[in-house]
Design a protein around this motif. Structure first.
Motif, mmCIF file in Angstrom:
data_model
loop_
_atom_site.group_PDB
_atom_site.id
_atom_site.type_symbol
_atom_site.label_atom_id
_atom_site.label_comp_id
_atom_site.label_asym_id
_atom_site.label_seq_id
_atom_site.Cartn_x
_atom_site.Cartn_y
_atom_site.Cartn_z
ATOM 1 N N ASN A 28 6.383 -0.614 1.057
ATOM 2 C CA ASN A 28 5.199 -1.221 1.662
ATOM 3 C C ASN A 28 4.419 -1.933 0.564
ATOM 4 O OD1 ASN A 28 3.159 -1.903 3.484
ATOM 5 N ND2 ASN A 28 1.991 -0.055 3.037
ATOM 6 N N GLN A 32 -2.956 -3.583 0.885
ATOM 7 C CA GLN A 32 -3.005 -2.208 1.378
ATOM 8 C C GLN A 32 -4.324 -1.919 2.097
ATOM 9 O OE1 GLN A 32 -0.234 0.321 -0.002
ATOM 10 N NE2 GLN A 32 0.535 -1.762 0.340
ATOM 11 N N PRO A 70 2.371 1.836 -4.057
ATOM 12 C CA PRO A 70 1.537 1.582 -2.880
ATOM 13 C C PRO A 70 0.607 2.752 -2.559
ATOM 14 C CG PRO A 70 3.820 0.970 -2.447
ATOM 15 C CD PRO A 70 3.810 1.727 -3.752
#
Length: 371
Positions: A28, A32, A70
């Motif tokens: 990912n 964020q 992440p």
């Protein structure tokens, strides 16, 4: 860059180095928390986004955190403000701090985490340990009047077309004639409405990675004098450039496993590490994978590595490597911190330092202590 710099501008610069399509599908990466459009005056680079890092960002009036790992690695079923993750997200939002992650894409990128580690350890003539992405190539042919051939050729080249190995502006040109008839409502650059026009033209042919095609076409069309630029696209079977995680290369001269282990400890600035194998054995071919790389011991051995440097090696996997004659140096996952200085340097080279200040987080995010 000119004018107000926003998060999306910083993201674009980062993705010129580490495009998001290089990331694994389970990863990912990218934004964020926060907004693409927030203005940026101060960026902080970190390996991890922990509570201490966010507190540091608040104290330093940071607008954007760029992290390797992440913050939101696994999907959140809820944002529970009683949980540590929920409190962290609330603090970021309260202080209008955005978070961006460049993870496996930065591992795979040229000059990314694994190349930095090899440079620090003087591992040379490196190849990819594990290929994860190979570019698809497209051949583009465009027809242009002689007066604009250089303008169009340069527009293509500067947008990423025509790069073969260490060469740029690679094209082939051939002369011919183009015909067209401008119809009602047109405003032709050459010719008159309802009259057939015959024009001496140049066909410019070049290749481009598929992921850069849209930008190249937009640049070409903008540089082209015609209302309707004529061009063809041909998918190619030729393999494009490959990218992947990990590297394998050679040392300038053979050293003992013990000497190499001491160099790893010194160059990567760590208090201790774990080693398997005969410490007196001379080694020269070294595989490196920043982060957790225990799944790839077979690959490292198959490619002829004497030593595999990676983090998070488990007991039984280390035994397996030992049994197959592959020495392992485990300096820990946290050595990926080398990305902090490299990212700061890269951003300072590619954004206007007068407008944006880039700092490195001083918070320690290594959970382990050596006693």
């Amino acid at each position: 860059m000119e004018g107000t710099i926003r998060n999306k501008d910083i993201f674009r610069v980062m993705e010129e180095w580490a495009p998001t399509h290089l990331a694994y599908d389970w990863d990912n990466v990218g934004l964020q928390v926060g907004s693409y459009n927030n203005p940026v005056k101060k960026v902080m680079v970190t390996l991890d986004v922990l509570d201490s890092v966010v507190d540091e960002a608040v104290q330093n009036n940071v607008d954007l955190i760029i992290a390797h790992h992440p913050l939101l690695f696994k999907p959140l079923g809820q944002i529970n403000l009683d949980s540590s993750k929920g409190r962290l997200i609330r603090k970021l939002l309260q202080h209008n701090i955005s978070v961006y992650a460049s993870h496996t894409n930065l591992d795979a990128a040229d000059g990314g985490v694994n190349d930095i580690l090899c440079d620090l350890l003087d591992i040379r003539d490196t190849d990819i340990l594990l290929t994860s992405f190979t570019e698809n190539l497209i051949k583009i042919s465009v027809f242009v009047p002689h007066s604009h051939k250089e303008t169009v050729r340069n527009a293509l080249s500067e947008s990423g077309a025509g790069h073969i190995g260490d060469y740029s502006h690679c094209t082939f040109q051939s002369n011919g004639q183009g015909t067209f008839m401008p119809l009602e409502g047109t405003d032709p650059y050459i010719g008159k409405q309802n009259e057939l026009e015959v024009v001496d033209e140049v066909k410019i042919e070049t290749i481009i990675p598929e992921n850069k095609l849209k930008n190249a076409i937009d640049s070409m069309v903008e540089a082209h004098p015609y209302e309707e630029a004529a061009y063809d696209l041909f998918p190619l079977e030729n393999p494009g450039k490959s990218y992947g995680i990990g590297r394998i290369g050679t040392l300038p001269e053979k050293v003992t496993l013990k000497s190499l282990s001491e160099q790893v400890k010194e160059k990567l600035d760590i208090p201790g590490l774990r080693v398997t194998g005969d410490l007196t054995k001379k080694v020269s071919k070294i595989a490196v994978l920043g982060g957790s790389g225990e799944k790839y011991i077979q690959k490292a051995k198959r490619l002829g590595a004497d030593v595999y440097i990676t983090g998070d090696m488990s007991f039984h996997t280390a035994q397996d490597a030992w049994e197959m004659g592959l020495s392992v140096i485990d300096p820990g996952h946290h050595v990926e911190k080398v990305m902090k200085q490299a990212t700061r340097d890269y951003l300072n080279d590619n954004i206007d330092e007068k407008d944006v200040e880039v700092i490195i987080s001083q918070s320690n995010t290594e959970p382990f202590q050596f006693i």
